[in-house]
Scaffold this motif. Structure first.
Motif, PDB file in Angstrom:
ATOM      1  N   TYR A 245       0.860  -1.164   0.000  1.00  0.00           N
ATOM      2  CA  TYR A 245       0.000   0.000   0.000  1.00  0.00           C
ATOM      3  C   TYR A 245       0.904   1.224   0.000  1.00  0.00           C
ATOM      4  O   TYR A 245       1.933   1.241   0.678  1.00  0.00           O
ATOM      5  CB  TYR A 245      -0.906   0.008   1.241  1.00  0.00           C
ATOM      6  CG  TYR A 245      -1.973  -1.060   1.201  1.00  0.00           C
ATOM      7  CD1 TYR A 245      -3.006  -0.992   0.263  1.00  0.00           C
ATOM      8  CD2 TYR A 245      -1.953  -2.130   2.080  1.00  0.00           C
ATOM      9  CE1 TYR A 245      -3.994  -1.964   0.218  1.00  0.00           C
ATOM     10  CE2 TYR A 245      -2.938  -3.112   2.036  1.00  0.00           C
ATOM     11  CZ  TYR A 245      -3.951  -3.019   1.102  1.00  0.00           C
ATOM     12  OH  TYR A 245      -4.923  -3.981   1.057  1.00  0.00           O
ATOM     13  N   HIS A 246       0.518   2.237  -0.746  1.00  0.00           N
ATOM     14  CA  HIS A 246       1.332   3.453  -0.826  1.00  0.00           C
ATOM     15  C   HIS A 246       1.640   3.995   0.559  1.00  0.00           C
ATOM     16  O   HIS A 246       2.761   4.408   0.840  1.00  0.00           O
ATOM     17  CB  HIS A 246       0.630   4.526  -1.658  1.00  0.00           C
ATOM     18  CG  HIS A 246       0.515   4.173  -3.104  1.00  0.00           C
ATOM     19  ND1 HIS A 246       0.055   5.061  -4.040  1.00  0.00           N
ATOM     20  CD2 HIS A 246       0.794   3.037  -3.795  1.00  0.00           C
ATOM     21  CE1 HIS A 246       0.051   4.495  -5.223  1.00  0.00           C
ATOM     22  NE2 HIS A 246       0.489   3.263  -5.100  1.00  0.00           N
ATOM     23  N   THR A 247       0.660   3.980   1.438  1.00  0.00           N
ATOM     24  CA  THR A 247       0.849   4.523   2.787  1.00  0.00           C
ATOM     25  C   THR A 247       1.948   3.788   3.558  1.00  0.00           C
ATOM     26  O   THR A 247       2.587   4.374   4.432  1.00  0.00           O
ATOM     27  CB  THR A 247      -0.477   4.522   3.576  1.00  0.00           C
ATOM     28  OG1 THR A 247      -0.322   5.321   4.727  1.00  0.00           O
ATOM     29  CG2 THR A 247      -0.915   3.132   3.948  1.00  0.00           C
TER      30      THR A 247
ATOM     31  N   ALA B 211       6.221   9.988  -2.068  1.00  0.00           N
ATOM     32  CA  ALA B 211       4.944   9.574  -2.650  1.00  0.00           C
ATOM     33  C   ALA B 211       5.173   8.485  -3.682  1.00  0.00           C
ATOM     34  O   ALA B 211       6.295   8.257  -4.132  1.00  0.00           O
ATOM     35  CB  ALA B 211       4.255  10.771  -3.305  1.00  0.00           C
ATOM     36  N   ILE B 212       4.080   7.848  -4.052  1.00  0.00           N
ATOM     37  CA  ILE B 212       4.051   6.918  -5.181  1.00  0.00           C
ATOM     38  C   ILE B 212       3.005   7.480  -6.133  1.00  0.00           C
ATOM     39  O   ILE B 212       1.891   7.798  -5.723  1.00  0.00           O
ATOM     40  CB  ILE B 212       3.645   5.487  -4.759  1.00  0.00           C
ATOM     41  CG1 ILE B 212       4.522   4.969  -3.607  1.00  0.00           C
ATOM     42  CG2 ILE B 212       3.677   4.550  -5.954  1.00  0.00           C
ATOM     43  CD1 ILE B 212       5.990   4.792  -3.946  1.00  0.00           C
ATOM     44  N   HIS B 213       3.373   7.640  -7.395  1.00  0.00           N
ATOM     45  CA  HIS B 213       2.472   8.196  -8.396  1.00  0.00           C
ATOM     46  C   HIS B 213       2.245   7.163  -9.493  1.00  0.00           C
ATOM     47  O   HIS B 213       3.078   6.293  -9.710  1.00  0.00           O
ATOM     48  CB  HIS B 213       3.077   9.449  -9.053  1.00  0.00           C
ATOM     49  CG  HIS B 213       3.471  10.509  -8.083  1.00  0.00           C
ATOM     50  ND1 HIS B 213       2.559  11.333  -7.473  1.00  0.00           N
ATOM     51  CD2 HIS B 213       4.692  10.876  -7.620  1.00  0.00           C
ATOM     52  CE1 HIS B 213       3.202  12.173  -6.672  1.00  0.00           C
ATOM     53  NE2 HIS B 213       4.490  11.913  -6.741  1.00  0.00           N
TER      54      HIS B 213
ATOM     55  N   ASP C 121       3.977   2.643 -11.958  1.00  0.00           N
ATOM     56  CA  ASP C 121       4.209   3.372 -10.723  1.00  0.00           C
ATOM     57  C   ASP C 121       5.548   4.103 -10.752  1.00  0.00           C
ATOM     58  O   ASP C 121       6.543   3.604 -11.275  1.00  0.00           O
ATOM     59  CB  ASP C 121       4.175   2.417  -9.527  1.00  0.00           C
ATOM     60  CG  ASP C 121       2.767   1.952  -9.203  1.00  0.00           C
ATOM     61  OD1 ASP C 121       1.818   2.693  -9.510  1.00  0.00           O
ATOM     62  OD2 ASP C 121       2.618   0.857  -8.639  1.00  0.00           O
TER      63      ASP C 121
ATOM     64  N   ILE D 199       8.171   6.205  -8.059  1.00  0.00           N
ATOM     65  CA  ILE D 199       8.487   6.490  -6.659  1.00  0.00           C
ATOM     66  C   ILE D 199       9.150   7.864  -6.601  1.00  0.00           C
ATOM     67  O   ILE D 199      10.050   8.161  -7.387  1.00  0.00           O
ATOM     68  CB  ILE D 199       9.368   5.379  -6.037  1.00  0.00           C
ATOM     69  CG1 ILE D 199       9.500   5.582  -4.530  1.00  0.00           C
ATOM     70  CG2 ILE D 199      10.716   5.271  -6.716  1.00  0.00           C
ATOM     71  CD1 ILE D 199      10.095   4.373  -3.798  1.00  0.00           C
TER      72      ILE D 199
END
Length: 189
Positions: free
Chosen positions: A96-98, A118-120, A126, A128
């Motif tokens: 999970y990104h979080t 963040a992950i975009h 994806d 990073i």
């Protein structure tokens, strides 16, 4: 309270009876019905999905207590969150990104690089985002080649920095730029 994870975003009103377009960020779009009340980002508002049906690239959903188009229009743009512990466990090499945001980023040699910001995903995979200890923010592909190790327990990600930056051609320097690439000065043909 545990970290909140964004699982959906409310879009425009749909029809006259309080339905909205709902974009989900879960593997199963209908999973948003099973997490219990969904929260606004600040945690002050709760939303419970009453009904949902599949549309082209989103769901059409109604929320309990929202019965008119005017009420639905006021929800446009609200992101919906759930507590991290309500989400299912991830498979190996899934995150999970979080869980990644805030981890230390280190090079393959173990040198400190910075932190994960963040992950975009802009549609091609994806990305990073790393806030380095010095210099500008780095956006790198979140692939096994660039991020060979994610160590959640150790609180770090290992980054294999790409060798080539900004498309430089090996052996090319300022005095050896091909003439077709040289900038023209005023009056040059």
């Amino acid at each position: 309270m545990s970290a909140l994870v964004c699982v959906a975003r409310i879009g425009a009103a749909h029809g006259v009876r309080g339905a909205v377009k709902l974009w989900t960020f879960t593997e199963d779009p209908f999973a948003v019905r099973h997490y219990g009340p969904l929260l606004s980002k600040d945690g002050k508002r709760q939303f419970e999905v009453a009904q949902a049906r599949e549309a082209k690239d989103h769901l059409v959903a109604t929320f309990k207590g929202v019965t008119t188009r005017d009420e639905a229009e006021r929800l446009n743009g609200i992101e919906l969150y759930v507590a991290r512990e309500k989400l299912p466990a991830t498979d190996e090499d899934e995150y999970y990104h979080t869980d990644l945001i805030g981890l230390a980023a280190v090079t393959t040699d173990g040198d400190a690089l910075g932190r994960v910001l963040a992950i975009h995903n802009f549609g091609a995979g994806d990305i990073i985002e790393i806030a380095p200890l010095k210099g500008p923010t780095m956006l790198l592909p979140f692939t096994n080649a660039v991020v060979p190790e994610v160590d959640l327990a150790g609180g770090r990600v290992v980054i294999a920095l790409p060798q080539e930056i900004e498309g430089e051609i090996e052996g090319e320097d300022e005095g050896n730029v091909p003439s077709a690439s040289r900038p023209r000065e005023n009056g040059d043909p």
